[in-house]
Scaffold this motif. Structure first.
Motif, PDB file in Angstrom:
ATOM      1  N   PRO A  29       0.907  -1.228   0.115  1.00  0.00           N
ATOM      2  CA  PRO A  29      -0.102  -0.022  -0.058  1.00  0.00           C
ATOM      3  C   PRO A  29       0.843   1.294   0.126  1.00  0.00           C
ATOM      4  CG  PRO A  29       0.176  -0.837   2.093  1.00  0.00           C
ATOM      5  CD  PRO A  29       0.889  -1.811   1.324  1.00  0.00           C
ATOM      6  N   ASN A  30       1.828   1.212  -0.935  1.00  0.00           N
ATOM      7  CA  ASN A  30       2.695   2.393  -0.931  1.00  0.00           C
ATOM      8  C   ASN A  30       3.508   2.801   0.298  1.00  0.00           C
ATOM      9  OD1 ASN A  30       3.648   4.431  -2.676  1.00  0.00           O
ATOM     10  ND2 ASN A  30       2.149   5.901  -1.991  1.00  0.00           N
ATOM     11  N   ASN A  31       3.899   1.761   1.106  1.00  0.00           N
ATOM     12  CA  ASN A  31       4.910   2.102   1.930  1.00  0.00           C
ATOM     13  C   ASN A  31       5.887   1.002   2.078  1.00  0.00           C
ATOM     14  OD1 ASN A  31       3.368  -0.092   3.160  1.00  0.00           O
ATOM     15  ND2 ASN A  31       2.109   1.040   4.582  1.00  0.00           N
ATOM     16  N   ASN A  32       6.307   0.681   3.173  1.00  0.00           N
ATOM     17  CA  ASN A  32       7.241  -0.529   3.548  1.00  0.00           C
ATOM     18  C   ASN A  32       6.751  -1.801   4.008  1.00  0.00           C
ATOM     19  OD1 ASN A  32       6.465   0.490   5.954  1.00  0.00           O
ATOM     20  ND2 ASN A  32       8.602   0.407   6.832  1.00  0.00           N
ATOM     21  N   GLU A  33       5.426  -1.844   3.891  1.00  0.00           N
ATOM     22  CA  GLU A  33       4.971  -2.966   4.289  1.00  0.00           C
ATOM     23  C   GLU A  33       4.117  -3.877   3.168  1.00  0.00           C
ATOM     24  OE1 GLU A  33       2.115  -2.039   6.955  1.00  0.00           O
ATOM     25  OE2 GLU A  33       3.247  -1.437   8.579  1.00  0.00           O
ATOM     26  N   VAL A  34       4.046  -5.187   3.208  1.00  0.00           N
ATOM     27  CA  VAL A  34       3.262  -5.961   2.399  1.00  0.00           C
ATOM     28  C   VAL A  34       1.987  -6.596   2.920  1.00  0.00           C
ATOM     29  CG1 VAL A  34       3.040  -8.149   0.889  1.00  0.00           C
ATOM     30  CG2 VAL A  34       5.212  -6.816   0.722  1.00  0.00           C
ATOM     31  N   HIS A  35       0.783  -6.256   2.599  1.00  0.00           N
ATOM     32  CA  HIS A  35      -0.334  -6.741   3.306  1.00  0.00           C
ATOM     33  C   HIS A  35      -0.858  -7.981   2.444  1.00  0.00           C
ATOM     34  CE1 HIS A  35      -1.188  -2.520   5.287  1.00  0.00           C
ATOM     35  NE2 HIS A  35      -0.113  -3.134   5.478  1.00  0.00           N
ATOM     36  N   ILE A  36      -1.144  -8.898   3.092  1.00  0.00           N
ATOM     37  CA  ILE A  36      -2.017 -10.258   2.334  1.00  0.00           C
ATOM     38  C   ILE A  36      -2.986 -10.355   2.883  1.00  0.00           C
ATOM     39  CG2 ILE A  36      -1.542 -12.546   2.227  1.00  0.00           C
ATOM     40  CD1 ILE A  36       1.276 -12.445   2.524  1.00  0.00           C
ATOM     41  N   LYS A  38      -7.030 -12.481   2.271  1.00  0.00           N
ATOM     42  CA  LYS A  38      -7.796 -13.437   2.043  1.00  0.00           C
ATOM     43  C   LYS A  38      -9.097 -13.238   1.585  1.00  0.00           C
ATOM     44  CE  LYS A  38      -7.724 -18.382   3.209  1.00  0.00           C
ATOM     45  NZ  LYS A  38      -7.047 -19.334   2.470  1.00  0.00           N
ATOM     46  N   LEU A  39      -9.645 -13.858   0.898  1.00  0.00           N
ATOM     47  CA  LEU A  39     -11.183 -13.804   0.562  1.00  0.00           C
ATOM     48  C   LEU A  39     -12.013 -14.784   1.454  1.00  0.00           C
ATOM     49  CD1 LEU A  39     -13.223 -12.117  -1.096  1.00  0.00           C
ATOM     50  CD2 LEU A  39     -13.197 -14.075  -2.624  1.00  0.00           C
ATOM     51  N   PHE A  40     -12.588 -14.416   2.316  1.00  0.00           N
ATOM     52  CA  PHE A  40     -13.584 -15.168   3.217  1.00  0.00           C
ATOM     53  C   PHE A  40     -15.112 -14.864   2.900  1.00  0.00           C
ATOM     54  CE2 PHE A  40      -9.741 -14.902   6.074  1.00  0.00           C
ATOM     55  CZ  PHE A  40      -9.656 -16.198   6.123  1.00  0.00           C
ATOM     56  N   GLU A  41     -15.761 -15.481   2.153  1.00  0.00           N
ATOM     57  CA  GLU A  41     -17.073 -15.446   1.770  1.00  0.00           C
ATOM     58  C   GLU A  41     -17.418 -13.878   1.339  1.00  0.00           C
ATOM     59  OE1 GLU A  41     -19.150 -16.724   5.062  1.00  0.00           O
ATOM     60  OE2 GLU A  41     -18.526 -18.919   4.918  1.00  0.00           O
ATOM     61  N   ASP A  42     -16.840 -13.626   0.563  1.00  0.00           N
ATOM     62  CA  ASP A  42     -17.114 -12.066  -0.195  1.00  0.00           C
ATOM     63  C   ASP A  42     -16.670 -11.054   0.520  1.00  0.00           C
ATOM     64  OD1 ASP A  42     -18.707 -13.701  -1.941  1.00  0.00           O
ATOM     65  OD2 ASP A  42     -20.689 -12.804  -1.074  1.00  0.00           O
ATOM     66  N   LYS A  43     -15.791 -11.243   1.606  1.00  0.00           N
ATOM     67  CA  LYS A  43     -15.019 -10.214   2.397  1.00  0.00           C
ATOM     68  C   LYS A  43     -13.631 -10.567   2.336  1.00  0.00           C
ATOM     69  CE  LYS A  43     -16.459  -7.558   6.092  1.00  0.00           C
ATOM     70  NZ  LYS A  43     -15.540  -7.715   7.467  1.00  0.00           N
ATOM     71  N   TRP A  44     -12.867  -9.495   1.737  1.00  0.00           N
ATOM     72  CA  TRP A  44     -11.551  -9.599   2.151  1.00  0.00           C
ATOM     73  C   TRP A  44     -11.067  -9.314   3.277  1.00  0.00           C
ATOM     74  CZ3 TRP A  44      -8.395 -11.361  -1.652  1.00  0.00           C
ATOM     75  CH2 TRP A  44      -8.887 -11.578  -3.015  1.00  0.00           C
ATOM     76  N   GLU A  45     -10.116  -9.979   4.039  1.00  0.00           N
ATOM     77  CA  GLU A  45      -9.654  -9.880   5.398  1.00  0.00           C
ATOM     78  C   GLU A  45      -8.207 -10.032   5.325  1.00  0.00           C
ATOM     79  OE1 GLU A  45     -11.582 -12.042   8.528  1.00  0.00           O
ATOM     80  OE2 GLU A  45     -13.398 -11.668   7.606  1.00  0.00           O
ATOM     81  N   LYS A  46      -7.389  -9.119   6.115  1.00  0.00           N
ATOM     82  CA  LYS A  46      -6.228  -9.013   6.307  1.00  0.00           C
ATOM     83  C   LYS A  46      -5.474 -10.355   7.060  1.00  0.00           C
ATOM     84  CE  LYS A  46      -3.926  -5.400   7.579  1.00  0.00           C
ATOM     85  NZ  LYS A  46      -3.063  -4.271   7.819  1.00  0.00           N
ATOM     86  N   VAL A  47      -4.697 -10.993   6.419  1.00  0.00           N
ATOM     87  CA  VAL A  47      -4.132 -12.361   7.149  1.00  0.00           C
ATOM     88  C   VAL A  47      -2.758 -12.130   7.668  1.00  0.00           C
ATOM     89  CG1 VAL A  47      -5.961 -13.984   6.427  1.00  0.00           C
ATOM     90  CG2 VAL A  47      -3.993 -13.368   5.052  1.00  0.00           C
ATOM     91  N   HIS A  48      -2.018 -11.254   6.911  1.00  0.00           N
ATOM     92  CA  HIS A  48      -0.462 -11.297   7.265  1.00  0.00           C
ATOM     93  C   HIS A  48      -0.174  -9.703   6.897  1.00  0.00           C
ATOM     94  CE1 HIS A  48       0.062 -15.366   7.917  1.00  0.00           C
ATOM     95  NE2 HIS A  48      -0.433 -15.689   6.738  1.00  0.00           N
ATOM     96  N   THR A  49       0.806  -9.120   7.534  1.00  0.00           N
ATOM     97  CA  THR A  49       1.453  -8.208   7.176  1.00  0.00           C
ATOM     98  C   THR A  49       3.204  -8.384   7.354  1.00  0.00           C
ATOM     99  OG1 THR A  49      -0.247  -6.892   8.441  1.00  0.00           O
ATOM    100  CG2 THR A  49       1.821  -5.514   7.598  1.00  0.00           C
ATOM    101  N   LEU A  50       3.773  -8.216   6.122  1.00  0.00           N
ATOM    102  CA  LEU A  50       5.096  -8.292   6.044  1.00  0.00           C
ATOM    103  C   LEU A  50       6.016  -7.295   6.248  1.00  0.00           C
ATOM    104  CD1 LEU A  50       5.151 -10.910   3.081  1.00  0.00           C
ATOM    105  CD2 LEU A  50       4.419 -11.248   5.326  1.00  0.00           C
ATOM    106  N   GLN A  51       6.477  -7.136   7.291  1.00  0.00           N
ATOM    107  CA  GLN A  51       7.254  -5.927   7.680  1.00  0.00           C
ATOM    108  C   GLN A  51       8.652  -6.249   7.991  1.00  0.00           C
ATOM    109  OE1 GLN A  51       4.868  -5.110  11.190  1.00  0.00           O
ATOM    110  NE2 GLN A  51       4.736  -2.798  10.596  1.00  0.00           N
ATOM    111  N   LYS A  52       9.479  -5.753   6.937  1.00  0.00           N
ATOM    112  CA  LYS A  52      10.960  -5.566   7.249  1.00  0.00           C
ATOM    113  C   LYS A  52      11.736  -4.578   6.444  1.00  0.00           C
ATOM    114  CE  LYS A  52      14.213  -8.424   9.276  1.00  0.00           C
ATOM    115  NZ  LYS A  52      14.300  -8.405  10.518  1.00  0.00           N
ATOM    116  N   HIS A  53      11.237  -4.431   5.454  1.00  0.00           N
ATOM    117  CA  HIS A  53      11.549  -3.263   4.526  1.00  0.00           C
ATOM    118  C   HIS A  53      11.863  -1.871   5.321  1.00  0.00           C
ATOM    119  CE1 HIS A  53      12.769  -5.286   0.830  1.00  0.00           C
ATOM    120  NE2 HIS A  53      11.619  -5.803   0.778  1.00  0.00           N
ATOM    121  N   ASP A  54      12.503  -1.159   4.848  1.00  0.00           N
ATOM    122  CA  ASP A  54      12.551   0.404   5.409  1.00  0.00           C
ATOM    123  C   ASP A  54      11.986   1.332   4.505  1.00  0.00           C
ATOM    124  OD1 ASP A  54      14.329  -0.525   7.660  1.00  0.00           O
ATOM    125  OD2 ASP A  54      15.939  -0.155   6.257  1.00  0.00           O
ATOM    126  N   GLN A  55      11.793   1.097   3.094  1.00  0.00           N
ATOM    127  CA  GLN A  55      11.317   1.962   2.463  1.00  0.00           C
ATOM    128  C   GLN A  55      10.058   1.356   1.394  1.00  0.00           C
ATOM    129  OE1 GLN A  55      14.058   4.270   0.372  1.00  0.00           O
ATOM    130  NE2 GLN A  55      15.531   4.508   2.094  1.00  0.00           N
TER     131      GLN A  55
END
Lengths: 377, 135
Positions: A29-36, A38-55
């Motif tokens: 999302p235009n920052n230093n994180e990756v958001h993952i 998952k689709l649960f019955e018509d609804k997208w829910e965040k299951v992981h956030t990958l944080q390690k990068h600085d930029q």
């Protein structure tokens, strides 16, 4: 309707990639994180956030068979993420760059990945079992400017790159011990690592978004001068064609079949290009409705306001601030699309694909039901 | 390599100048017959403008300018002009706008609006991005 799903994940998305079973999407999302999500019955829910990068993360790729995520970031590093239990564990890849990493892609066999960078170099990385370490090998001194996009040939050896020096190049990435193990010695016919196979000098301005066709026979890339280039028979005697776009330039392309390409970019609407029986490429049409609706101006894009002023002043003298502010973009995407990913089987035929862009939306498109286009597939 | 190219260009320049003169006469006669659209087409034809020789470029611009200023019916002109000329016409419009001359700018802006409507933004992008083949 060609767009079957639209979801606003963030204010802006730099890149996205799908899990092997396509149930999860990873994006930055235009920052230093990756958001993952998952689709649960018509609804997208965040299951992981990958944080390690600085930029800001500029590239994500998710390998299909090995289920590994590779990220490239403006902090000049890459991480390979492995799912261990329910946690994504990062492994740092030292790219040895002094500028931002701009794009990344797994090779078809997933034993290598390539990173393009602002340091005028391409890194080809591979895993060294003995050291439990990803090693980066650099292709230097070939690019005169930033490498904006990389694409692997299906043979796992050739790598195409585009650069802001306007050129598209193809390199050999043969690495001893990595490529010879599996391909039964047939690699001897390839050039050694880093050798420039061909340099295509078609564009006069920045080049972006290079892709190989499923067979690896055709190469497509785009220029910032609103042109798209198709190169058949990449080798000693290539056949080049170009198609001029009517509107704003493209950023990325995707082959959905040997004869059909989807281009996305600043025009906010995917464009379909196809080759006819004689192999002549041309623009077919826009995918989805192209919104030309506007109240104050004839120009259906984000430029309309500026253009309105430009012409308004020429006619009525100065101080014409009354030109209607234009939130007239009303397409599926409302801003530049900068990433297009295939969905479904990695075969020769792709019916579904997804796009993401600066408007923060991920849109899934389906060509099923687009009868006029299916003829080209 | 650039030096060798320059030499060939200089050799060619005279030949190009003669062709431009020939073109000028043709355009003058077309304008006398009140065929401004035909005159503009003639002016845009060929690739004389794509030379690197500044003298040829300015000579060619004078011809194109002459034809451009004679255009009254912009819509009519654009509908009879082949799309392949859009890019080169756009280049000359920007050259005209760069002169700063009031009547030229007015005329170029008038055509620019219609041309953008017809040919799209891609045309402008190709003009902006092309720093090699300037007019």
């Amino acid at each position: 309707m060609a767009a079957i799903s639209v979801h606003q994940f963030a204010p802006c998305i730099t890149c996205h990639a799908w899990s092997p079973d396509k149930s999860m999407v990873a994006f930055c999302p235009n920052n230093n994180e990756v958001h993952i999500y998952k689709l649960f019955e018509d609804k997208w829910e965040k299951v992981h956030t990958l944080q390690k990068h600085d930029q800001i993360i500029s590239g994500i790729d998710w390998s299909t068979r090995t289920n590994r995520i590779v990220t490239a970031s403006q902090d000049r590093n890459s991480y390979v993420w492995n799912l261990e239990g329910s946690e994504w564990v990062p492994t740092l890849v030292i790219l040895r760059l002094n500028r931002a990493a701009l794009c990344v892609q797994w090779s078809p066999k997933e034993n290598k990945f390539a990173v393009g960078s602002g340091a005028k170099t391409v890194c080809v990385c591979y895993y060294e079992q003995e050291n439990n370490w990803w090693v980066s090998k650099l292709i230097r001194k070939r690019h005169d400017s930033s490498v904006t996009s990389v694409s692997w040939h299906p043979n796992n050896i050739l790598l195409a790159t585009t650069s802001t020096d306007g050129k598209c190049r193809v390199f050999s990435t043969l690495i001893k011990g990595v490529d010879s193990k599996e391909s039964n010695g047939s690699t001897s016919s390839y050039s050694k690592f880093g050798e420039l196979i061909i340099q295509l000098d078609l564009s006069l301005s920045w080049a972006f978004g290079v892709k190989w066709s499923p067979s690896g026979n055709t190469l497509a890339y785009v220029g910032h001068n609103s042109m798209i280039y198709f190169v058949d028979d990449v080798g000693p005697s290539p056949l080049a064609q170009n198609v001029a776009c009517r509107d704003l330039p493209l950023r990325d392309v995707l082959f959905v079949s040997e004869r059909m390409v989807i281009g996305v970019g600043f025009d906010c609407t995917p464009m379909v290009f196809a080759a006819d029986d004689r192999g002549i490429w041309s623009f077919v049409r826009y995918l989805g409705e192209k919104k030309e609706t506007s109240s104050g101006s004839k120009y259906g894009s984000q430029f309309s306001e500026a253009f309105g002023k430009f012409y308004g002043q020429s006619k009525h003298g100065m101080n014409n601030d009354s030109v209607e502010s234009s939130k007239i973009r009303g397409g599926v995407h409302e801003n530049c699309i900068n990433c297009i990913m295939p969905l479904g089987e990695c075969g020769t035929l792709i019916r579904r694909f997804s796009t993401s862009g600066l408007d923060g939306r991920v849109v899934i498109w389906d060509l099923e039901g687009q009868q006029d286009l299916l003829d080209y597939m | 390599m650039a030096g060798a190219e320059g030499f060939v260009e200089a050799d060619n320049a005279e030949a190009i100048m003669i062709r431009i003169e020939h073109k000028t006469r043709k355009i003058e006669s077309l304008l006398k017959q009140c065929k401004p659209v035909e005159a503009l087409k003639t002016a845009l034809e060929g690739t004389h403008a794509m030379t690197r020789d500044e003298r040829c470029k300015s000579a060619h611009w004078i011809v194109v300018h002459r034809a451009l200023m004679a255009i009254k019916d912009v819509d009519g002109m654009l509908s009879s002009l082949d799309p392949e000329y859009y890019d080169i016409l756009m280049k000359y419009l920007y050259k005209g706008l760069a002169t700063g001359d009031r009547p030229t700018c007015d005329q170029c802006l008038r055509i620019h609006e219609k041309l953008t409507e017809k040919a799209g933004f891609g045309c402008i992008l190709r003009h902006l991005a092309d720093t090699v083949n300037t007019v």
